[in-house]
Design a protein around this motif. Structure first.
Motif, PDB file in Angstrom:
ATOM      1  N   LYS A  15       0.818  -1.218   0.000  1.00  0.00           N
ATOM      2  CA  LYS A  15       0.000   0.000   0.000  1.00  0.00           C
ATOM      3  C   LYS A  15       0.854   1.273   0.000  1.00  0.00           C
ATOM      4  O   LYS A  15       0.373   2.354  -0.339  1.00  0.00           O
ATOM      5  N   GLU A  16       2.110   1.150   0.417  1.00  0.00           N
ATOM      6  CA  GLU A  16       3.022   2.293   0.471  1.00  0.00           C
ATOM      7  C   GLU A  16       3.955   2.238  -0.742  1.00  0.00           C
ATOM      8  O   GLU A  16       3.949   1.275  -1.506  1.00  0.00           O
ATOM      9  N   SER A  17       4.779   3.273  -0.903  1.00  0.00           N
ATOM     10  CA  SER A  17       5.727   3.310  -2.027  1.00  0.00           C
ATOM     11  C   SER A  17       7.139   3.593  -1.502  1.00  0.00           C
ATOM     12  O   SER A  17       7.677   4.694  -1.697  1.00  0.00           O
ATOM     13  N   PRO A  18       7.758   2.604  -0.850  1.00  0.00           N
ATOM     14  CA  PRO A  18       9.095   2.817  -0.304  1.00  0.00           C
ATOM     15  C   PRO A  18      10.150   2.922  -1.402  1.00  0.00           C
ATOM     16  O   PRO A  18      10.001   2.348  -2.477  1.00  0.00           O
ATOM     17  N   LEU A  19      11.207   3.678  -1.107  1.00  0.00           N
ATOM     18  CA  LEU A  19      12.350   3.769  -2.005  1.00  0.00           C
ATOM     19  C   LEU A  19      13.355   2.691  -1.594  1.00  0.00           C
ATOM     20  O   LEU A  19      13.874   2.718  -0.475  1.00  0.00           O
ATOM     21  N   VAL A  20      13.609   1.757  -2.504  1.00  0.00           N
ATOM     22  CA  VAL A  20      14.464   0.611  -2.208  1.00  0.00           C
ATOM     23  C   VAL A  20      15.784   0.752  -2.962  1.00  0.00           C
ATOM     24  O   VAL A  20      15.810   0.780  -4.194  1.00  0.00           O
ATOM     25  N   HIS A  21      16.858   0.833  -2.216  1.00  0.00           N
ATOM     26  CA  HIS A  21      18.204   0.951  -2.774  1.00  0.00           C
ATOM     27  C   HIS A  21      18.760  -0.447  -3.011  1.00  0.00           C
ATOM     28  O   HIS A  21      18.839  -1.251  -2.081  1.00  0.00           O
ATOM     29  N   GLU A  51      28.067   8.549  -3.286  1.00  0.00           N
ATOM     30  CA  GLU A  51      26.769   9.177  -3.076  1.00  0.00           C
ATOM     31  C   GLU A  51      25.946   8.499  -1.981  1.00  0.00           C
ATOM     32  O   GLU A  51      24.806   8.878  -1.727  1.00  0.00           O
ATOM     33  N   PHE A  52      26.534   7.501  -1.309  1.00  0.00           N
ATOM     34  CA  PHE A  52      25.787   6.756  -0.301  1.00  0.00           C
ATOM     35  C   PHE A  52      25.346   7.641   0.868  1.00  0.00           C
ATOM     36  O   PHE A  52      24.246   7.465   1.400  1.00  0.00           O
ATOM     37  N   GLN A  53      26.183   8.556   1.308  1.00  0.00           N
ATOM     38  CA  GLN A  53      25.840   9.405   2.459  1.00  0.00           C
ATOM     39  C   GLN A  53      24.518  10.134   2.222  1.00  0.00           C
ATOM     40  O   GLN A  53      23.626  10.133   3.073  1.00  0.00           O
ATOM     41  N   GLU A  54      24.377  10.735   1.055  1.00  0.00           N
ATOM     42  CA  GLU A  54      23.138  11.439   0.730  1.00  0.00           C
ATOM     43  C   GLU A  54      21.995  10.466   0.460  1.00  0.00           C
ATOM     44  O   GLU A  54      20.850  10.706   0.872  1.00  0.00           O
ATOM     45  N   LEU A  55      22.304   9.387  -0.220  1.00  0.00           N
ATOM     46  CA  LEU A  55      21.268   8.435  -0.616  1.00  0.00           C
ATOM     47  C   LEU A  55      20.603   7.785   0.595  1.00  0.00           C
ATOM     48  O   LEU A  55      19.378   7.616   0.634  1.00  0.00           O
ATOM     49  N   PHE A  56      21.399   7.439   1.595  1.00  0.00           N
ATOM     50  CA  PHE A  56      20.837   6.735   2.744  1.00  0.00           C
ATOM     51  C   PHE A  56      19.970   7.630   3.620  1.00  0.00           C
ATOM     52  O   PHE A  56      19.250   7.129   4.478  1.00  0.00           O
ATOM     53  N   SER A  57      20.019   8.927   3.409  1.00  0.00           N
ATOM     54  CA  SER A  57      19.107   9.813   4.127  1.00  0.00           C
ATOM     55  C   SER A  57      17.713   9.806   3.499  1.00  0.00           C
ATOM     56  O   SER A  57      16.772  10.370   4.071  1.00  0.00           O
ATOM     57  N   GLN A  58      17.589   9.146   2.330  1.00  0.00           N
ATOM     58  CA  GLN A  58      16.317   9.128   1.605  1.00  0.00           C
ATOM     59  C   GLN A  58      15.685   7.741   1.503  1.00  0.00           C
ATOM     60  O   GLN A  58      14.470   7.615   1.422  1.00  0.00           O
ATOM     61  N   THR A  59      16.510   6.705   1.461  1.00  0.00           N
ATOM     62  CA  THR A  59      15.996   5.380   1.147  1.00  0.00           C
ATOM     63  C   THR A  59      15.309   4.731   2.346  1.00  0.00           C
ATOM     64  O   THR A  59      15.637   5.007   3.498  1.00  0.00           O
ATOM     65  N   ASP A  60      14.375   3.841   2.045  1.00  0.00           N
ATOM     66  CA  ASP A  60      13.595   3.160   3.084  1.00  0.00           C
ATOM     67  C   ASP A  60      14.075   1.734   3.343  1.00  0.00           C
ATOM     68  O   ASP A  60      13.760   1.156   4.391  1.00  0.00           O
ATOM     69  N   ALA A 211      11.152  -4.322  -0.083  1.00  0.00           N
ATOM     70  CA  ALA A 211      10.069  -3.358  -0.262  1.00  0.00           C
ATOM     71  C   ALA A 211       9.107  -3.374   0.917  1.00  0.00           C
ATOM     72  O   ALA A 211       8.685  -2.319   1.411  1.00  0.00           O
ATOM     73  N   LEU A 212       8.761  -4.552   1.380  1.00  0.00           N
ATOM     74  CA  LEU A 212       7.842  -4.651   2.517  1.00  0.00           C
ATOM     75  C   LEU A 212       8.489  -4.157   3.803  1.00  0.00           C
ATOM     76  O   LEU A 212       7.844  -3.479   4.613  1.00  0.00           O
ATOM     77  N   LEU A 213       9.751  -4.483   3.999  1.00  0.00           N
ATOM     78  CA  LEU A 213      10.462  -3.923   5.153  1.00  0.00           C
ATOM     79  C   LEU A 213      10.483  -2.400   5.081  1.00  0.00           C
ATOM     80  O   LEU A 213      10.328  -1.710   6.096  1.00  0.00           O
ATOM     81  N   GLY A 214      10.671  -1.882   3.869  1.00  0.00           N
ATOM     82  CA  GLY A 214      10.745  -0.442   3.671  1.00  0.00           C
ATOM     83  C   GLY A 214       9.439   0.283   3.914  1.00  0.00           C
ATOM     84  O   GLY A 214       9.429   1.486   4.171  1.00  0.00           O
TER      85      GLY A 214
END
Length: 278
Positions: A15-21, A51-60, A211-214
């Protein structure tokens, strides 16, 4: 299976839309990205540690896949794992090809130190991971590792591993999927043989778990729902394709069902399996 648990969780998943890295192999990258999109998630296939430092502030959530290993990929996997631990990002590790070499097994245990939520592989890979005798060759599971006694041996070994790594749950995929999480063990039995004939099916399952964890699901729910959902899609694909079914037709129907099944309110009623202990 606990039908109340299944109904309660199934109504919330996808039901949600997590960002999965995803730090993954190039062979199945597109299939994994599409699988995530089809279950209402957002993939980003990024492997440059700069770019991981910035990316991990966004990903679920994070998926780490050991397929197509190289010195550079090992550094990327380790860096992502360390950032995930720092940012408390839910993580799935797919130990692809751990049957191939001791190098992959060593790397998998290094990644395990950063407390991922899930470590998964096919039955043969997970037997090798646990130090058991395995018939696995390359990245494929072997039918001789999927007998009743073999699965019981694997389940017991995974239960012991959970005691050493209590923050991590384990999944072994095959004709019967073995899930060990905390003090619970599940044996799930959905699926069709054709799923073993398509490259990347295990990788897609790993992505769906992430995705489900996120989206905030529990580890237990994420494992049971993701594995069952994907395997039920396989069953429907075979049914829709008729008999005999060519693999291109099977692939077509499988990917369609990934995008459609979660729209059916009671899809969870097709889940087969048992929880063997509490």
């Amino acid at each position: 299976m606990d039908t109340q648990f299944l109904e309660k969780r199934a109504k919330k998943v996808f039901k949600e839309s997590p960002l999965v890295h995803c730090v993954t192999n190039e062979i199945t990258c597109e299939s994994m990205a599409n699988a995530l999109l089809y279950v209402n998630s957002k993939p980003i296939m990024a492997d440059d540690p700069r770019e991981f430092q910035e990316l991990f502030s966004q990903t679920d959530a994070l998926l780490l896949n050991l397929g197509h290993l190289s010195p550079d990929r090992e550094k990327q996997l380790m860096a992502a794992s360390e950032y995930a631990n720092q940012f408390n990002t839910p993580t799935v590790i797919d130990v692809v090809g751990v049957s191939v070499s001791s190098l992959r097994k060593k790397l998998a245990f290094e990644l395990l130190k950063n407390k991922p939520q899930v470590v998964k592989g096919n039955t043969s890979e997970m037997k090798k991971f646990c130090g058991l005798s395995s018939h696995g060759r390359g990245v494929d599971g072997h039918v001789l590792d999927q007998g009743k006694e073999s699965l019981q041996e694997l389940a017991e070994a995974l239960q012991e591993l959970v005691k050493t790594y209590p923050d991590t749950s384990f999944l072994a995929t095959g004709a019967v999927d073995v899930i060990v999480t905390g003090d619970k063990t599940y044996l799930l039995s959905n699926g069709v043989p054709e799923l073993d004939k398509r490259t990347g099916t295990g990788d897609m399952v790993g992505a769906i778990i992430a995705a489900l964890l996120g989206q905030g699901e529990t580890v237990e729910s994420s494992l049971v729902m993701a594995v069952s959902y994907f395997n039920i899609c396989g069953e429907l694909a075979k049914e829709l394709g008729g008999s005999p079914i060519g693999m291109e037709d099977f692939n077509y129907h499988l990917m369609n069902e990934l995008s459609l099944l979660h729209e059916q309110e009671n899809w969870w009623q097709s889940i087969k399996g048992e929880k063997t202990n509490d």
